[in-house]
Structures are given as C-alpha cells and as structure tokens.
Design a protein around this motif. Structure first.
Motif, PDB file in Angstrom:
ATOM      1  N   GLN A 188      53.660  35.894  74.334  1.00 14.95           N
ATOM      2  CA  GLN A 188      53.516  35.536  75.740  1.00 14.95           C
ATOM      3  C   GLN A 188      52.156  35.956  76.285  1.00 14.95           C
ATOM      4  O   GLN A 188      51.581  35.254  77.123  1.00 14.95           O
ATOM      5  CB  GLN A 188      54.659  36.176  76.541  1.00 14.95           C
ATOM      6  N   GLU A 191      49.809  33.313  75.008  1.00 14.72           N
ATOM      7  CA  GLU A 191      49.976  32.070  75.764  1.00 14.72           C
ATOM      8  C   GLU A 191      49.315  32.163  77.131  1.00 14.72           C
ATOM      9  O   GLU A 191      48.672  31.219  77.591  1.00 14.72           O
ATOM     10  CB  GLU A 191      51.465  31.762  75.916  1.00 14.72           C
ATOM     11  N   GLU A 194      45.569  31.657  76.936  1.00 16.18           N
ATOM     12  CA  GLU A 194      45.160  30.269  76.771  1.00 16.18           C
ATOM     13  C   GLU A 194      45.256  29.489  78.069  1.00 16.18           C
ATOM     14  O   GLU A 194      44.545  28.498  78.264  1.00 16.18           O
ATOM     15  CB  GLU A 194      46.032  29.609  75.703  1.00 16.18           C
TER      16      GLU A 194
END
Length: 492
Positions: A188, A191, A194
C-alpha cells in the motif's frame, strides 16, 4: 548466709528485669526533630489510595513502585536504576519518581471531585510526606538496593496468557500474521507512491500560537538534570511541539476523516470532530550516551462507518519525532494507538542492526531514502492508516485547515456528562470500549486486549518477544548507536 542469699536474689531479679527491658525496647522513632509529625504519612497515603481505587480513577500513566506509595516510575527512570551513583544522581533519580507520583495524584484527586483548595491541601501534605519518607526509609545501602530492584515496570505481556495459549507452538502463526500484515502495508505504501500526484482533499496543520524563537538551537544549551535529561521552560517545549507538528493529508472532508477531540458521552468515549485537536507528549530516548527528546503526537478520529451519532467509536494514530542534540529530526515513527502497525522513517543516516532473530517482530521501513524534516502524512480514507510521508513543501494543493495542539495530559481531565472530570483511559491503561475484533489466537502472544487503544506507556508493539513503544533503549535495538561522549580530562 541469709544476707548473701538475699543479695543473690536481688541481683538475679535486677538482671532479669534488665534482660526483659532489652527485649522489649523498640527502636527510637525516626520522626523527631525536622521529621516530627510525619509518623502518620503512610496512613495518609493508604487513605487517599483507598478513595482513588474505590472511585476507579487510578491514573495508569506511571508504574506505582511496590512498597513505596510516594514513588512512581516509567521505563525511562527505571533504565537508570542500576546506573545512578553518588548523592546527587541518586537524589535526583528519587526526586523525579516522587514528582511522577505527585503529578499522577493531581489528576486522581481532581477526578475524585475534590475542589482545587482540597487538592492543594492534600498535595502540600503528601509532598512533604514523600520527601520525609524517602529520607527516613532510604538512608542505607540495603534500602537503596531494594528500591533499585523494585522500580522496573512489568511488561505489557501476560506470561499466563502465553502459557495457556501455547505460545511456542503458536509462534509460527503469529510470525506469519506479522509478515502478512507488513507485506500488505508495504504494497500500500508502494501504491501510494505511484499515485502521489493526486492532491489532498484537505490539508491540516497546527495552529500557530507559540513564539518559535524559543526553540533551542542546541540541547547542549538546555538545563540538564542530575541524570543528564535536558530541561526547558514549558513554553519552549510547546514551541518545539509546534515546530515539528505534522501536517495531515486527508482524502475526505467528512466528520469521520478529520482529527477531533476525545469526549465523554452517555455511551462512553467518542470523538467530537467539531473540535480539531492533536495532543502532544514529550519523553526521552537513550541513544549514544545522550537523552534525546521525543515528541509523540496523538491524532483521534471517529471509527470508520460511524454516522456521527453520540457514542461513536474512537480510532487513533501516533506520530513520533525523535530529535537529535541540535533539536533536528533524527527519526520518525508511526503507530496505531492500539500498538500495531509500527513503522520507521529515518530522517538522518543511521546504521540499521540486523534483525534480532526469530523471536521478535522485525522493524518495517516502508519508504526508501530519508524522510523529510518537515513532513506531511498521507492517511487513508476512513481507516486513518498512514500510507505516505511526503515533504510538506511539495504538497501545496487543497484547502488548509488548522488543528489545536493540546497537552496529552488534558485527556486525563476530560469533562463528563455528569459535570465532573475523568480520564479517557481506565485504571488498566485502556480506552474503555475501544476493543477491535481480532482473531482469538492473537491472545497467545500474551498481548493484553489486542486492538484496544492504549495509554502511552502501555503500547506493546510486537506479537513475538517483548517490545514497548516507550522503551528508552528502543532506538539502540534497531540502530547502531554512536559511541558515547568521552568526558574531558581535567588538567593535572
């Protein structure tokens, strides 16, 4: 012959009387002279303690030293127990423990419903009692040795629960649980990195109140006590807290996703989102021969799914800043207020130790590189989980709101619907009603009430082994400490 016999009997009686007198003679009372009138001090402590326990308002912030009702301690002071030497250090160490007892009793007496005048009278008497009892009862090497052995707070783990839960057999399952949780958290964080171009819906920062010129440029210019722990005036500590208070990146502006103040309601402890507050608390880490200041920030939210009704659940996140000797961030940490999800973010280059074997959870460093000195914390919607630490100067979008910085100890005197005050933490160090649904087998770790929100000083952070968030040596377990300073040699 008669006279000799009589004389013999008189001498025998005199000898017997003398012997009996020697057997029944008690040691002289130490409560004379300057200490006269203090022989009832232990009874006074017992009386007020009985009232506090009967009312259920015992403050669990500090450990009550068994056998010494005038002293309380924490893991920091306990870490000095077998190090302090000489009159000044020992006296300073004992004085700080008496001060912790006085501080805790202040909240306890207020929560008993005593008036400020009554609190003042009892406080004055007990302060004198503590000083006298320490002088009378700890005046020998044997008594001091017994005190040194008594001050260590117990671990926040139950050996009974570990035995009944077959801890050695359950260890692989506990290890697997930690590994899975850390892998999910790492994914997480990756993520979120990004998707870092997404702006926050709202950004929170601390309200400016203090004169920041009070922030010390160097702790070497502070006023250390006998243990070497730095001291500042209260406004300087407050200015430090304001300087390093984190900004919060939130992805929703609804009541569940904004910091609020814990309050007592008819249904228990809830969070009032109309009062945006972050609480702060200072303690110290021992690292490289220095006592380094740590600022702990406590953020409170309504639990996910709450509709804002009175009595809604409470959630919490802790952000900690460890400062170096120059009052600059050395390290950041985050922790869920229950003790799970302990993440590390070095702000300066530190040499990590190799993970300490199988029987302790490894530390998680979810981001590469060094953390920014002035960070913004990106929290997930509804769950309030930390998923990114960004430089605050890179996040300029979104409306900005301010939260008030309040002392953590304010939570110990929270207003009740009945008109009195009470701590949001129980005598066991937990927020009542904050238990989360966790697998029953987690109890095999020995951790008490996994998932429940805890008072500072009660955060167990590892399912395996023993690890406490307030441990002053925690940094030295994870990082290689620099060599301690070498005392300058005096000129011959």
């Amino acid at each position: 012959m008669h006279r000799a016999s009589l004389l013999t009997r008189v001498l025998a009686i005199a000898s017997l009387t003398s012997a009996l007198g020697a057997c029944t003679t008690t040691q002289p009372s130490p409560f004379v002279g300057l200490y006269a009138g203090y022989d009832d001090c232990r009874e006074r402590y017992a009386e007020i303690d009985a009232q506090i326990d009967a009312a259920g308002v015992r403050d669990a912030a500090f450990y009550r030293v068994p056998g010494y009702p005038y002293m309380r301690t924490d893991r920091l002071l306990a870490s000095y127990a077998h190090e302090v030497e000489g009159l000044n250090q020992v006296a300073g160490w004992m004085r700080r423990m008496r001060e912790l007892d006085q501080e805790a009793r202040e909240f306890e007496m207020r929560n008993l419903g005593m008036t400020l005048e009554q609190v003042g009278l009892v406080r004055s008497r007990l302060q004198d009692c503590g000083r006298v009892l320490a002088a009378v009862e700890l005046d020998s090497p044997e008594a001091l040795a017994a005190l040194r052995d008594a001050v260590q707070p117990p671990p926040e783990y139950s050996s009974v629960a570990r035995t009944l839960g077959l801890y050695p057999l359950m260890a692989p399952l506990l290890k697997s649980h930690t590994t899975r949780e850390q892998e999910q958290a790492q994914a997480q964080f990756d993520e979120a990195a990004e998707a870092s171009t997404q702006p926050p819906v709202v950004r929170w920062k601390a309200e400016a109140v203090e004169d920041l010129s009070l922030v010390p440029a160097d702790f070497d210019k502070a006023y250390p006590d006998e243990l070497g722990i730095p001291g500042l005036v209260d406004s300087a500590w407050r200015a430090l807290a304001e300087t390093h208070a984190p900004q919060l990146w939130l992805e929703s502006a609804d009541a569940v996703n904004q910091p609020g103040a814990p309050v007592w309601t008819d249904d228990g402890v809830a969070v009032d989102a109309s009062l945006p507050v972050v609480h702060y608390h200072f303690d110290f880490a021992r690292f490289g021969g220095h006592a380094l200041a740590r600022i702990n920030y406590f953020m409170w939210f309504r639990k996910a799914g709450d509709d804002g009704a009175a009595g809604a659940g409470i959630d919490g996140l802790i952000w900690r800043v460890t400062l170096d000797r120059h009052a600059k961030p050395l390290l950041f940490e985050s922790l869920h207020a229950s003790g799970r999800d302990h993440y590390w973010f070095p702000a300066q280059s530190l040499q990590r130790r190799e993970p300490n074997g199988y029987w302790i959870d490894p530390p998680l460093f979810p981001q590469t590189g060094l953390a920014p000195a002035a960070p913004v914390l990106r929290l997930t919607r509804d769950q309030h989980e930390l998923r990114q630490v960004r430089p605050a100067n890179e996040v300029k979008e979104g409306p900005v709101r301010t939260y008030a910085l309040k002392r953590y100890e304010d939570l110990y005197l929270t207003a009740t619907p009945e008109g009195g005050t009470r701590s949001i933490f129980g005598a066991d160090g937990f927020v009542a009603g904050s238990d989360a649904t966790e697998p029953a087998w987690l109890l095999a770790s020995g951790m008490r009430r996994p998932g429940a929100l805890r008072q500072y000083g009660h955060h167990a952070t590892s399912l395996l082994g023993h690890r406490h968030f307030d441990d002053p040596h925690l940094l030295e377990e994870v990082f290689v400490a620099p060599p301690p300073p070498v005392a300058a040699k005096s000129a011959p």
